[in-house]
Design a protein around this motif. Structure first.
Motif: not given
Length: 221
Positions: A193-201
């Motif tokens: 929602h804030a405009g971030f995509a998850i690259v990895d964790h």
């Protein structure tokens, strides 16, 4: 003794207390390892903002990249002073510090390549406040953000919630904490929602520990 000297002494005691003992040193070693993995996944960013920087725990890791420019900010001027005082000179020379809130960072839009935030989100229980912080991160970073927090879906989180239920069932007052477990589905939805995509964790101990480090990439908002 002046009030400022007294306050810096309290901050120094807090920092040193969190670095004592074998278990704590082992935990710090693993934290540094996770930070290195996250920075690698973020593309070894050249201009990094460490916020909140606290006692400068991660400055040596950030400084391992010879060409990296490091900004470090914290709401507490005393914390910054202690962090600078206890850092080796070759590390301190690499860091530019300034006082700043996570809700209103004193930098322009797209000012840094990466925001490095390892010691904040597990203290924020309110989803609305997390969104405010993430949106400010989205404004200031040009590319990535590294965010660490406690998440559910592991043995320690299950035990923690079970213990809390047992205390409340036994008549204890509402459990008071300053660190919180967040649902993975909730925080990942907030990232999007804030405009971030998850690259990895990266998990501290997969399936067991609550600590998780997310690498996020800025998308169109």
């Amino acid at each position: 003794m002046s009030d400022q000297t007294s306050e810096q002494g309290k901050v120094r005691d807090y920092v040193q207390r969190h670095e004592q003992g074998f278990a704590r040193r082992l935990s710090l070693w693993r934290d540094a390892q996770l930070a290195r993995h996250a920075l690698r996944d973020a593309g070894e960013p050249g201009l990094v903002l460490d916020l909140p920087s606290g006692g400068g725990r991660f400055w040596p890791v950030l400084a391992e990249h010879a060409n990296r420019v490091i900004l470090a900010a914290d709401p507490s001027a005393d914390m910054l002073s202690v962090a600078e005082a206890q850092s080796p000179s070759h590390i301190r020379q690499r860091i530019r510090t300034f006082q700043s809130s996570v809700f209103s960072i004193g930098l322009s839009a797209n000012a840094v390549d990466c925001i490095f935030c390892m010691r904040l989100f597990h203290h924020v229980v309110d989803g609305g406040q997390r969104m405010e912080i993430l949106q400010e991160f989205h404004r200031v970073t040009r590319d990535t953000a590294i965010v660490a927090l406690w998440v559910d879906g592991n043995l320690k989180a299950w035990r923690r919630r079970r213990q809390d239920r047992c205390r409340l069932a036994g008549g204890a007052d509402e459990v008071t904490r300053n660190r919180f477990v967040v649902s993975r589905s909730d925080i990942e939805a907030e990232f999007a929602h804030a405009g971030f995509a998850i690259v990895d964790h990266h998990d501290f101990l997969p399936g067991y520990a609550m600590w998780r480090v997310y690498v996020l990439r800025k998308t169109a908002n």
